[in-house]
Enzyme design. Sequence first.
Site, PDB file in Angstrom:
ATOM      1  N   ASP A   1       0.823  -1.211   0.000  1.00 51.87           N
ATOM      2  CA  ASP A   1       0.000   0.000   0.000  1.00 51.87           C
ATOM      3  C   ASP A   1       0.856   1.260   0.000  1.00 51.87           C
ATOM      4  O   ASP A   1       1.427   1.630   1.028  1.00 51.87           O
ATOM      5  CB  ASP A   1      -0.916  -0.004   1.224  1.00 51.87           C
TER       6      ASP A   1
ATOM      7  N   ASP B   1      -1.593   5.303  -5.809  1.00 51.29           N
ATOM      8  CA  ASP B   1      -1.795   4.440  -4.652  1.00 51.29           C
ATOM      9  C   ASP B   1      -1.913   2.980  -5.065  1.00 51.29           C
ATOM     10  O   ASP B   1      -2.930   2.560  -5.633  1.00 51.29           O
ATOM     11  CB  ASP B   1      -3.064   4.873  -3.910  1.00 51.29           C
TER      12      ASP B   1
END
Length: 527
Positions: free
Chosen positions: A122, A332
């Site tokens: 992440d 992201d």
Amino acid sequence: MEKNAVVLVLSVWLLVGGSEAGTFSSKLIHRFSDEAKVLWTARNGNVANGVVSWPKRNSLEYLELLIENDLKRQRMKLGSQDPLLFPSQGSETLFFGNEFDWLHYTWIDIGTPNVSFLVALDAGSDLLWVPCDCIQCAPLSASYYNSLDKDLSEYNPSLSSSSKNLSCSHQLCESSSYCKRPNDPCPYIIEYDSDNTSSSGYLVEDKLHLKSFTDHAAESLVQASVIVGCGRKQTGGYLDGAAPDGLMGLGPGNISVPSLLAKAGLIQNSFSICFDENGSGRIYFGDKGLASQQSTPFLPIGGKYETYFVRVEHLCVGNSCLERSGFLALVDSGTSFTFLPPEIYDKVVLEFDKQVDARRISYQEDLWKYCYNVSSQEPFKIPSMRLKFAMNQSFEIHNHIYSYTDIEGFTVFCLTVLRGSDDFGIIGQNFMTGHRIVFDRENLKLGWSHSNCQDVSDRSSEHLTPSPNGESPIQLPTNEQQSTNNTPAVAPTVAGRASTKPSVASPLQIPTVLCLLSSLLLLRCLL
């Protein structure tokens, strides 16, 4: 200034004899010659009570010293190569589809003895956390999941000889205001904007097992001290299939693994991730990518680089680059699909729909609103898509649709671009697919190049045992080192702050490196 420059040039010309083809010369001195010995003694004096050990020419000692010196120089050259690091079990990333909420994962080893964890990757958050001393965690049994052939692990700091609590007084503890005493374990809570998803517990310092290699050196084991969140309680999507065995935050914050590795001097302050179209990929710490790659700068938000934001100048569908289609976007890897600001989304889907030569259908309207149905006999065209950045940098999208064949033999494909709710977008995993994405935090830019994710060699993907006793593991940077910014990159992460956008999703909301022969430098060459 011009007159002085002319005088200087004339002086140099006279110095070399006024010849049009004047040359400089310097006498070469062998490192083990009598002249070198005189220079050595003049500089260092007689050593060992007046005796200087100097090899006899062509003796065995002479030849051995020559070989040793050559090897030293080679090691110096090799040491100048910037190393890449990757998890000790290999750089490969894994993708399990909907069962694990469309996120990409990798196996990492933590602690002594080492314990393996399957963590989600992440770039939208900072902390590495794993299920630990669980009060409320996702199921860890392999029988609970269709895609696993072994149980997932729970971390127990008391069973790791290399673990120690991060105290509330430590500079990396951002939640010290919640502490009663300075020596208490530092608590953390991270909340994500996805269905009340969070992880909470306390922070621990322990060893992360990695492998290092350069283009000219063999792989070697590395133990690096990192901060691990002992995740005692998870909520929301973390209980429903997203990151059941933990998550590795790759963000710019000081507590993230890339930041700690760079602070310790193990890598250049950069990393890369690559997702291929077959659901596999690679992660490398210290990778700055190719010289030929394209790039665009990261942008500060509120004067700080706490997330990876870039500016898209135009979004293009087919040959049409839409007017007034620029927007800020968060890059992201923890978001599965790509979100666009509402106004940009409306323009893009209308243009896409106009260029599609297929029948639009109503299909899973809560997810993808632009889906199409074609038979195997019908010719159809899927418009290409690309992002344009400043300086005419172009980012080709290879994976902007999702398709499958239904029970009646028809092909259904959907545009996997979603309408966001903010004035910025999110470049998710689907847009990253087919690219080597480089997060160059030292130079504050995002780089990319087309890749099949096999262009950086990973010569081992098998599980490795911990480093042997006696090896000096890399320690966590001290508070003083933490206070000294080696780069202009980032502000510290704040434990408890929400991610800017979902890093995980529930099943209903899918996101997330000639010596100069002068009398002054000569002896350095001899050494």
